[in-house]
Structure formats: C-alpha cells, structure tokens
Scaffold this active site. Sequence first.
Site, mmCIF file in Angstrom:
data_model
loop_
_atom_site.group_PDB
_atom_site.id
_atom_site.type_symbol
_atom_site.label_atom_id
_atom_site.label_comp_id
_atom_site.label_asym_id
_atom_site.label_seq_id
_atom_site.Cartn_x
_atom_site.Cartn_y
_atom_site.Cartn_z
ATOM 1 N N GLY A 147 0.776 -1.233 0.000
ATOM 2 C CA GLY A 147 0.000 0.000 0.000
ATOM 3 C C GLY A 147 0.805 1.280 0.000
ATOM 4 C CG HIS A 175 -0.354 10.082 -1.987
ATOM 5 N ND1 HIS A 175 -0.941 11.074 -1.219
ATOM 6 C CD2 HIS A 175 -0.162 9.027 -1.132
ATOM 7 C CE1 HIS A 175 -1.117 10.647 0.019
ATOM 8 N NE2 HIS A 175 -0.642 9.401 0.105
ATOM 9 C CB CYS A 227 1.609 7.074 1.302
ATOM 10 S SG CYS A 227 0.652 5.629 0.837
ATOM 11 C CG ASN A 253 1.524 12.438 3.001
ATOM 12 O OD1 ASN A 253 0.878 12.836 3.960
ATOM 13 N ND2 ASN A 253 1.312 11.255 2.450
#
Length: 425
Positions: free
Chosen positions: A332, A336, A353, A355
């Site tokens: 996952g 982004h 993630c 950022n």
Amino acid sequence: MTGTTPPTPNRRLALGLLTLGVLGATACSTPETETSGGEEPQNTANPLTVRISPEDGAADVRPDLPITVEAEGGTLTDVRVATAGQEGSGADEMTGSLNDDRTEWTSDWTLTPGADVTVTATAETADGESTEVTSAFSTLAATEGRRLELRSNFPTSGQTVGVGMPVIVEFDLPVQNKARVESAMEVISEEPAQGAWNWFGDQTAVFRPQEYWRPHQNVTVNLRLAGVQASDGVYGIENHQLDFTVGRSQISTIDEDTHRMTVERDGQQVKDFPTSIGKADVERYTTTSGVHLTMEKYEDLVMDSSTVGVPVDSPEGYKLEVQYAVRFSDSGEFTHAAPWNDRLGEANLSHGCPNLATADARWFYENSYMGDPLIVTGTDRELEVDNGWGYWQRSWDTWLANSATGTADDTGEPGTPGSPHGETE
C-alpha cells in the site's frame, strides 16, 4: 565457414541458423572421386557420411530432446532447421553448437510440440566435395491441461523502463524443472551485464542484473519455451520475444531523518522535495526501508485503509481520493499529493505513504518510469524481497545462489548458461 568461435564453458555457442556458408551440394549420397580412361569411379578411402537424429520419418519425437548432426570423413558446413508454420526468426530461430573440429552439431533449443520439422545438413571433405542430407520428422503434441503458457510478463515489448527494472515472467502452471526453463529464457542487452533468474513460488521467474542496467540501451528477451518440459509431461507450447528500452537513470532517495526526497538523473541531483512519511506508531504505518522500484502510477486514486486491514469506520480508518500516486510496494505504499499535510519536511505523519506537495507529486508522477529505483532509509521496517518488486533487497551472491542453474548469465552474448533439454530415457 563463418560465424563460429570455440565454445566457452557453461555457455552454448549460438550460431544463428548456423549459416556457415551454403556450398554447392550433390544429392543425398556419398561423393565419388573423378577418374579418367573410362574406369569405373571408386569410393574414396574415407567416404563422407552425415547422420541426423531424430532420423528421417520419426514420429512423436519428444520436443525437449536435442537435434544432433554428425559428419564422418569431412566437416559440417551448414545445418538448417525448419519448423512448419514458423518463420525461423526472433525467439523461433533455431541455433546450434558446433564442436571444435566441426564434425558434431547440437541444437541449442527445444522444439515446438506437435510440429513437423525438417533438418537439412551439408558437409564437405577436405577436397571440397560436399553432400547434403535431410531428415523430416514430427514431434509429440502437448496434451490439454499440460501445456505451459505465459500468463503475464513485465515489462512488455515497446516499453521504456528504469535502470532497476527486472524481467518478470509468470506462468499458468507450476514449474518443477526450473533449471531447464531458466535455460530456455535468453536475455541479451546492448551493454553487457551479469544476471540471473530467481523463482518466487513455482510460477514466477524474475531476472535481474548484478547491478542496475546501464541506461540508454535496448534489451531483448527470447522466451524459447516451446518444447521445454517444465514438469513431468508438461511442455511449453509457444516462444515469445520481448524488446524493451532502458531509459535514463533516475534514482530517488527518501531520508526518514531529514524528511527530504531527492531525485538524481544520470548522476546529477535534479530535485529536492520536502516529504512526510509513515508516522511509525505501528508497523503497518511504518514506511519500508530499502531499495524499491516504481511499479505503476495513477493520476487519481482512491486510497482505502481496508486494503491494509484497517476498517474504514475505525478510528484509524480512511478512504480518500489522492492525486499523482506512484506505487512502490505491494503493502500500500505510494508517493502522492497530500495538500492537507502542513508538516512536509518537518514530521512524519502519514499512514506509510510519502506525502508530497501537489506540484512535487505531479512532477514525480510525470517523470517516473516503471522500474526506477526509489530508496527509503532510516525506518526500522525492512522491505521484503517479495513485497512488490523488492528484488534488489537480495544481495547478488544470494541472488545467484538462488538461481536454479547457479551460474551467472552474460547478457552481452547470445545463449544461456545451461541447457533446456531433457534427459534421454
């Protein structure tokens, strides 16, 4: 005779179609000496003979057995193998290995199941007399349910990829004879490299070089699977050729301590982005450290916590749409855009993630190839070798030791380190 060099250890000599120079040939007979005075011609002391196996007229020949051609009383000058319905180019091209004295030839690859095959061999004496012999035979057909086929491959032909890109081949059936299948998959690059295959389960084979590919070059993969006995009674039925381009070198690094993401292009730093990675209060929210590869990208993507085992309606759950997402693992993780995160470059606050500011995420999205290395440092969660394309997490020595052939492949030369042929009964 052209296009030949002595065979090298652990590598078959690839001779194209063994186009050694087609000389004038007589009928399929032993040449005779010329005489004068009306005497009957006499055979030479050492008549020129050529033997081909499988023999003419043979049927249901196992496709994984080699073709052999032997010359006695002379040397082989040409061997050609034609399979009905095949053009004999690309991955279908049959090459062979010739011994040092040019009296024995053995096919490098296996034969298409259920096919009609014609072998034409020409040999010549020291005096220049030649003979041509032909053998036409048919191969055993593969049975339904026992026909190995290619399910998917990355990259696909025509793609431009990053310098870390492996060759990933997935089959529709389990493979038990892994060394034979490895030996049927030929990787050739314009810039020579040492490489090897590893297996992840019984249906997925992965090839990577010892170090990243050199940039700006073309790579060809000949999957010569037709006729390989992948498991007992299971034969490959079709050959495939993949051609892709390795583009510029782009290597990105995310440092957990500095909260920065830097991008190097062909050895020069071109970008330095503030970022915020996983907050690491639990393992699943810890960004994995190690050498990742960019895998796929989405201009718009819905991120759903339930895909990593966190219900959307739980206190830590989420379901939101993000822009410019670039995947780099199967757990996952994406880079982004995160316009809501006001601590970029200062603190790690995400669910794993990296950022980025919208403009930075867009640049990375637009400038990423599949297979670009993305290295994360500083976290205590190590990327697993089978998490996405974490194949560079395995050292070269370990990677080579996990190859079924156990021998490195020189991609600058045709051929493979082993043999795809099965054993005779």
